[in-house]
Design an enzyme around this catalytic site. Structure first.
Site, PDB file in Angstrom:
ATOM      1  CD1 TRP A 103      -2.022  -2.271   1.925  1.00 60.23           C
ATOM      2  CD2 TRP A 103      -2.972  -1.359   0.045  1.00 60.23           C
ATOM      3  NE1 TRP A 103      -2.965  -2.980   1.586  1.00 60.23           N
ATOM      4  CE2 TRP A 103      -3.458  -2.792   0.326  1.00 60.23           C
ATOM      5  CE3 TRP A 103      -3.344  -0.823  -1.223  1.00 60.23           C
ATOM      6  CZ2 TRP A 103      -4.622  -3.252  -0.458  1.00 60.23           C
ATOM      7  CZ3 TRP A 103      -4.094  -1.233  -1.888  1.00 60.23           C
ATOM      8  CH2 TRP A 103      -4.926  -2.373  -1.578  1.00 60.23           C
ATOM      9  CG  ASP A 173      -3.663   4.030   4.084  1.00 59.61           C
ATOM     10  OD1 ASP A 173      -4.779   3.526   4.725  1.00 59.61           O
ATOM     11  OD2 ASP A 173      -3.269   3.078   3.035  1.00 59.61           O
ATOM     12  CE  LYS A 197      -8.897  -3.561   3.402  1.00 59.32           C
ATOM     13  NZ  LYS A 197      -7.891  -2.392   2.746  1.00 59.32           N
TER      14      LYS A 197
HETATM   15  C1  LIG Z   1      -7.254  -1.853   1.806  1.00 60.52           C
HETATM   16  C2  LIG Z   1      -6.303  -1.042   1.866  1.00 60.52           C
HETATM   17  C3  LIG Z   1      -6.171   0.199   0.966  1.00 60.52           C
HETATM   18  C4  LIG Z   1      -6.944   0.325  -0.376  1.00 60.52           C
HETATM   19  O1  LIG Z   1      -8.392   0.811  -0.163  1.00 60.52           O
HETATM   20  P1  LIG Z   1      -9.495   0.832  -1.393  1.00 60.52           P
HETATM   21  O2  LIG Z   1     -10.450   1.232  -0.405  1.00 60.52           O
HETATM   22  O3  LIG Z   1      -9.636  -0.610  -1.800  1.00 60.52           O
HETATM   23  O4  LIG Z   1      -8.774   1.740  -2.286  1.00 60.52           O
HETATM   24  C5  LIG Z   1      -5.199   1.235   1.114  1.00 60.52           C
HETATM   25  N1  LIG Z   1      -4.470   1.069   2.047  1.00 60.52           N
HETATM   26  C6  LIG Z   1      -4.492   0.232   3.052  1.00 60.52           C
HETATM   27  C7  LIG Z   1      -3.598  -0.063   4.310  1.00 60.52           C
HETATM   28  C8  LIG Z   1      -5.428  -1.028   3.033  1.00 60.52           C
HETATM   29  O5  LIG Z   1      -5.489  -1.745   3.737  1.00 60.52           O
END
Ligand SMILES: *Cc1c(COP(=O)(O)O)cnc(C)c1O
Length: 362
Positions: A103, A173, A197
């Site tokens: 990511w 993030d 998540k």
């Molecule tokens: C799942 C995830 C993403 C991507 O998320 P989307 O909503 O599918 O764009 C980005 N960063 C992390 C840490 C993730 O777990």
């Protein structure tokens, strides 16, 4: 009652059963409106209340100080990967990124479209099995911001301490560990997270942005891609993901009923201790490749003695009612995602299964 499994998927992920039941009860008539939430106008009073309550609960439960804006955006965390540098970076300017896996790499790739990227730290040398020491990062004091991925959903690592970035804004993030533990939000200028998540269903991305970072954002951008637009319009510039926001609100209410983020954190620690304990106590059969102090309390990754045994484990686990145990295709092995909504009971049942499997196949 309908069949439910222990769902260890990394995202979209398990939700509290009580939340699912509330959603069901609210269909087909939310609050006696004669309409389901997904049929309400995004300008309707009933929806406005949901929107406001979701923000108020976030502020209360996550302890968000004054001077921060809460936004509900679309396009996933992946849209934030480019929206952040689009708003804050420019040719000739630089941003610091810590590279802790898939990511982070995606975020870095997008940032390079807009300006210079300084890799302030990386764990790529050891296949992302640790979090670089935050006091040893090569931060550039002239950077526009520092970006980290607080929990690495695929690699199975998590920041336990955050870098001190002085006057340089820190952006995280937190897609896969938001609201999983107490956090000093004031250390961050921006936090973002896809909801799917740890907070709700797919379709909405939470952005928490400090006023002074917002003030630095560019204005000459398309309306939808400018943070300022969404702040001015309280995330209702266009039709937002109303149903997803409503489910996020229900999940927040559930967290409150559980005793808040502190109580959730305690439970999360208990779950992680149990699972990593079973792995570490059976080193001939289970092996977690992640440095102990960097292990994620949300996504645990581990290996079995052979790939054939891993395949067998995943298949037998599925038969026994444990779903989503397969590791990410880029890492292999087993991955157990144990977000807030996964109860201790689920991890207990899984570790009992793991011990039995090890005994039968060791
Ligand atoms: C799942 C995830 C993403 C991507 O998320 P989307 O909503 O599918 O764009 C980005 N960063 C992390 C840490 C993730 O777990």
């Amino acid at each position: 009652m309908a069949k439910r499994i222990w769902n260890f998927n990394a995202g979209p992920a398990t939700l509290p059963l009580s939340v699912l039941e509330k959603i069901k009860a609210d269909i087909p008539s939310y609050n006696n409106s004669g309409m389901a939430v997904m049929e309400l106008s995004h300008r309707a009073k009933d929806y406005a209340d949901i929107h406001a309550q979701a923000k108020a609960l976030l502020t209360e439960l996550f302890n968000i100080p004054d001077g921060y804006n809460i936004l509900f955006l679309q396009g996933g965390a992946s849209t934030q990967f480019f929206m952040i540098p689009m708003n804050l970076l420019a040719q000739g300017k630089s941003a610091d990124y810590v590279n802790t896996g898939t990511w982070s790499k995606k975020a870095i790739k997008e940032a390079k479209l807009f300006g210079d990227v300084n890799i302030a730290g990386s764990s790529e040398d050891k296949n992302f099995t640790y979090i670089p020491d935050v006091s040893g990062l090569s931060l550039n004091s002239a950077s526009e911001y520092v970006h980290i991925t607080s929990n690495n959903t695929i690699a199975g690592t998590q920041f336990k301490k955050f870098p001190e970035t002085g006057s340089v804004p820190l952006i995280a993030d937190m897609s896969s560990d938001i609201m999983s533990k107490k956090l000093d939000v004031s250390k961050f200028s921006m936090i973002y997270a896809g909801a799917q998540k740890n907070m709700g269903p797919a379709g909405v991305t939470l952005v928490i942005m400090k006023d002074d970072l917002l003030a630095k954002c560019k204005q000459d951008l398309p309306s939808m891609l400018k943070y300022d637009t969404h702040v001015q319009k309280d995330s209702l510039f266009n039709t937002g993901p109303t149903f997803s926001i409503y489910v996020v609100k229900l999940v927040l209410e559930w967290i409150k009923e559980c005793g808040g983020v502190e109580a959730i954190e305690k439970e999360n620690n208990k779950k992680a201790d149990l699972l990593y304990g079973v792995i570490d106590d059976n080193p001939d059969f289970f092996k977690c490749p992640i440095e102990v102090n960097s292990r994620s309390f949300m996504n645990a990754v581990f290996r079995l003695p052979t790939e054939d045994l891993e395949k067998q484990f995943i298949a037998e686990a599925a038969e026994a009612g444990f779903g989503g145990t397969k590791g990410h295709r880029s890492v292999g092995g087993i991955r157990i995602s144990m977000y807030n909504a996964m109860p201790y009971k689920g991890i207990k049942a899984l570790t009992d299964f793991m011990l039995k499997f090890a005994k039968n196949n060791g």
